[in-house]
Design a protein around this motif. Structure first.
Motif: not given
Length: 147
Positions: A63-73, A123-141
């Motif tokens: 939810a925090s990532t969705r709020q930060l990004i705003g839209t699926p697109d 980074q994956v978080e288990q939210e209050a509804d019990g579902i695991w969701r992606v909270d972010g990602c760091q990418l390294f070459e």
């Protein structure tokens, strides 16, 4: 009467040891199902990006990532332009996730179209509804190439 005491003690110890073994097996099974859930949400989001399915990828975010990004697109645009190996990869190899309480780190080795290897740490978080969701990602070459 002296024989009953050792028998009772032996039964108690046997029950105690069996209880520990069953508890350990249950804990391993629970950890295994959590690890599967963590890996599956990352794999599902990678597949959604590969199919340009912005809606699904967005729903797999916290939810925090969705709020930060705003839209699926908006999420798909960020991934396309700043995380190209996540958006378009040839191969993904998953490590066993590290799980601490309701948080997890999932490491994925990604091979891009040029056979360069990247390490994505999700980074994956288990939210209050019990579902695991992606909270972010760091990418390294890396300096590695896949064959």
């Amino acid at each position: 009467m002296m024989q009953r005491y050792p028998l009772t003690l032996r039964n108690f110890l046997l029950s105690f040891i069996l209880g520990l073994a069953v508890g350990h097996a249950a804990a391993q099974e629970a950890h295994g199902s959590v690890a599967q859930a963590v890996t599956q949400v990352v794999r599902s989001q990678l597949n959604a990006f590969a199919e340009d399915d912005a809606e699904t990828a967005f729903k797999l975010s916290t939810a925090s990532t969705r709020q930060l990004i705003g839209t699926p697109d908006g999420l798909l645009s960020v991934i396309k332009h700043k995380f190209t190996p996540i958006y378009r990869h040839r191969k993904a190899m998953f490590s066993e996730p590290e799980i601490i309480n309701r948080s997890a780190l999932q490491i994925v080795h990604l091979t891009d179209a040029d056979n360069l290897v990247w390490i994505a740490i999700y980074q994956v978080e288990q939210e209050a509804d019990g579902i695991w969701r992606v909270d972010g990602c760091q990418l390294f070459e890396t300096r590695s190439m896949s064959i």
